[in-house]
Scaffold this motif. Structure first.
Motif, PDB file in Angstrom:
ATOM      1  N   ARG A   9       0.819  -1.217   0.000  1.00 45.25           N
ATOM      2  CA  ARG A   9       0.000   0.000   0.000  1.00 45.25           C
ATOM      3  C   ARG A   9       0.852   1.267   0.000  1.00 45.25           C
ATOM      4  O   ARG A   9       0.343   2.345  -0.317  1.00 45.25           O
ATOM      5  CB  ARG A   9      -0.946   0.007   1.198  1.00 45.25           C
ATOM      6  CG  ARG A   9      -1.992  -1.106   1.127  1.00 45.25           C
ATOM      7  CD  ARG A   9      -2.804  -1.165   2.382  1.00 45.25           C
ATOM      8  NE  ARG A   9      -1.921  -1.607   3.467  1.00 45.25           N
ATOM      9  CZ  ARG A   9      -2.300  -1.753   4.719  1.00 45.25           C
ATOM     10  NH1 ARG A   9      -3.532  -1.470   5.069  1.00 45.25           N
ATOM     11  NH2 ARG A   9      -1.457  -2.165   5.633  1.00 45.25           N
ATOM     12  N   HIS A  10       2.145   1.171   0.325  1.00 46.01           N
ATOM     13  CA  HIS A  10       3.019   2.336   0.350  1.00 46.01           C
ATOM     14  C   HIS A  10       3.647   2.648  -1.009  1.00 46.01           C
ATOM     15  O   HIS A  10       4.254   3.703  -1.181  1.00 46.01           O
ATOM     16  CB  HIS A  10       4.139   2.139   1.375  1.00 46.01           C
ATOM     17  CG  HIS A  10       3.646   2.031   2.768  1.00 46.01           C
ATOM     18  ND1 HIS A  10       4.306   1.310   3.733  1.00 46.01           N
ATOM     19  CD2 HIS A  10       2.551   2.551   3.381  1.00 46.01           C
ATOM     20  CE1 HIS A  10       3.644   1.388   4.869  1.00 46.01           C
ATOM     21  NE2 HIS A  10       2.576   2.127   4.676  1.00 46.01           N
ATOM     22  N   LEU A  11       3.518   1.737  -1.959  1.00 44.41           N
ATOM     23  CA  LEU A  11       4.205   1.902  -3.246  1.00 44.41           C
ATOM     24  C   LEU A  11       3.787   3.182  -3.968  1.00 44.41           C
ATOM     25  O   LEU A  11       4.645   3.936  -4.435  1.00 44.41           O
ATOM     26  CB  LEU A  11       3.988   0.684  -4.146  1.00 44.41           C
ATOM     27  CG  LEU A  11       4.761   0.709  -5.462  1.00 44.41           C
ATOM     28  CD1 LEU A  11       6.259   0.672  -5.192  1.00 44.41           C
ATOM     29  CD2 LEU A  11       4.351  -0.458  -6.339  1.00 44.41           C
ATOM     30  N   PRO A  30      21.473   6.087 -11.919  1.00 38.51           N
ATOM     31  CA  PRO A  30      21.314   6.484 -13.323  1.00 38.51           C
ATOM     32  C   PRO A  30      20.555   5.472 -14.179  1.00 38.51           C
ATOM     33  O   PRO A  30      20.080   5.813 -15.258  1.00 38.51           O
ATOM     34  CB  PRO A  30      22.754   6.651 -13.813  1.00 38.51           C
ATOM     35  CG  PRO A  30      23.565   5.808 -12.884  1.00 38.51           C
ATOM     36  CD  PRO A  30      22.862   5.841 -11.560  1.00 38.51           C
ATOM     37  N   HIS A  31      20.405   4.259 -13.693  1.00 35.39           N
ATOM     38  CA  HIS A  31      19.733   3.236 -14.501  1.00 35.39           C
ATOM     39  C   HIS A  31      18.273   3.036 -14.106  1.00 35.39           C
ATOM     40  O   HIS A  31      17.587   2.199 -14.680  1.00 35.39           O
ATOM     41  CB  HIS A  31      20.496   1.917 -14.407  1.00 35.39           C
ATOM     42  CG  HIS A  31      21.937   2.069 -14.801  1.00 35.39           C
ATOM     43  ND1 HIS A  31      22.326   2.388 -16.080  1.00 35.39           N
ATOM     44  CD2 HIS A  31      23.068   2.016 -14.069  1.00 35.39           C
ATOM     45  CE1 HIS A  31      23.639   2.492 -16.131  1.00 35.39           C
ATOM     46  NE2 HIS A  31      24.113   2.280 -14.911  1.00 35.39           N
ATOM     47  N   ALA A  39       5.010  -1.100 -12.141  1.00 37.38           N
ATOM     48  CA  ALA A  39       5.783  -2.335 -12.344  1.00 37.38           C
ATOM     49  C   ALA A  39       7.273  -2.032 -12.527  1.00 37.38           C
ATOM     50  O   ALA A  39       8.122  -2.716 -11.940  1.00 37.38           O
ATOM     51  CB  ALA A  39       5.244  -3.108 -13.535  1.00 37.38           C
ATOM     52  N   SER A  40       7.615  -1.016 -13.321  1.00 41.36           N
ATOM     53  CA  SER A  40       9.041  -0.720 -13.544  1.00 41.36           C
ATOM     54  C   SER A  40       9.672  -0.149 -12.275  1.00 41.36           C
ATOM     55  O   SER A  40      10.819  -0.460 -11.954  1.00 41.36           O
ATOM     56  CB  SER A  40       9.237   0.227 -14.729  1.00 41.36           C
ATOM     57  OG  SER A  40       8.812   1.547 -14.430  1.00 41.36           O
ATOM     58  N   PHE A  41       8.922   0.666 -11.535  1.00 43.33           N
ATOM     59  CA  PHE A  41       9.438   1.224 -10.285  1.00 43.33           C
ATOM     60  C   PHE A  41       9.730   0.095  -9.301  1.00 43.33           C
ATOM     61  O   PHE A  41      10.796   0.039  -8.700  1.00 43.33           O
ATOM     62  CB  PHE A  41       8.420   2.206  -9.693  1.00 43.33           C
ATOM     63  CG  PHE A  41       8.942   2.974  -8.512  1.00 43.33           C
ATOM     64  CD1 PHE A  41       9.456   4.239  -8.678  1.00 43.33           C
ATOM     65  CD2 PHE A  41       8.902   2.442  -7.233  1.00 43.33           C
ATOM     66  CE1 PHE A  41       9.929   4.967  -7.589  1.00 43.33           C
ATOM     67  CE2 PHE A  41       9.370   3.147  -6.141  1.00 43.33           C
ATOM     68  CZ  PHE A  41       9.892   4.418  -6.317  1.00 43.33           C
ATOM     69  N   ARG A  42       8.784  -0.794  -9.161  1.00 45.19           N
ATOM     70  CA  ARG A  42       8.934  -1.933  -8.240  1.00 45.19           C
ATOM     71  C   ARG A  42      10.151  -2.773  -8.623  1.00 45.19           C
ATOM     72  O   ARG A  42      10.940  -3.173  -7.770  1.00 45.19           O
ATOM     73  CB  ARG A  42       7.655  -2.759  -8.268  1.00 45.19           C
ATOM     74  CG  ARG A  42       7.632  -3.864  -7.283  1.00 45.19           C
ATOM     75  CD  ARG A  42       6.302  -4.644  -7.354  1.00 45.19           C
ATOM     76  NE  ARG A  42       6.243  -5.496  -6.217  1.00 45.19           N
ATOM     77  CZ  ARG A  42       5.695  -5.171  -5.057  1.00 45.19           C
ATOM     78  NH1 ARG A  42       5.121  -4.004  -4.910  1.00 45.19           N
ATOM     79  NH2 ARG A  42       5.712  -6.017  -4.055  1.00 45.19           N
TER      80      ARG A  42
END
Length: 158
Positions: A9-11, A30-31, A39-42
């Motif tokens: 829930r914090h995402l 940088p990557h 999804a990409s952040f996780r």
């Protein structure tokens, strides 16, 4: 204050802490992809791959985030962040102290380490105040990386 395992829930709130490419790169490196999706952040934050923690404030609100893992026999801190609304209140130091204590026991390591971007002066000052010092990283870093490697055998009392 309480350190708890990261809650899904914090995402969404954590993602809001990094509203632009600059803040995202300063935190994630940088990557780290920007713009990002959930999804990409996780994936880039390695939420499912590393011990991942949330610091909750007095009202059980999500105020800080961090991770640790074993790197070169030290409890290595990663992706440290304090909510923008909560900065300047000593929460970064609190987060680091709690992660170091928990990580060293869980990982069976001695000492602590982290990477910080060379231009992140506020974070570097905090790390130095806590007892971290710059040392040469024992392996080559990827070309173009502008990171400082910092270690502490023990955390300094404030």
């Amino acid at each position: 204050m309480k350190l708890v395992q990261f809650d899904e829930r914090h995402l969404a709130e954590l993602m809001r802490w990094f509203p632009d490419a600059s803040s995202c790169a300063s935190w994630g490196g940088p990557h780290f992809r920007f713009p990002f999706t959930a999804a990409s952040f996780r994936a880039d934050a390695r939420v499912d791959a590393l011990p991942t923690w949330s610091l909750l404030g007095e009202a059980a609100d999500f105020v800080a985030f961090g991770q640790y893992y074993d790197r070169l026999g030290r409890c290595h801190l990663a992706h440290l962040a304090v909510a923008p609304r909560a900065r300047g209140q000593g929460l970064g130091a609190r987060l680091i102290r709690e992660l170091c204590a928990k990580g060293a026991v869980e990982l069976g390591t001695r000492g602590y380490s982290l990477f910080v971007l060379k231009g992140n002066h506020a974070a570097t000052r905090l790390y130095r105040r806590l007892g971290f010092g710059e040392v040469d990283y024992p392996h080559p870093l990827p070309a173009g990386e502008t990171l400082l490697y910092m270690v502490a055998d023990a955390l300094a009392d404030e």
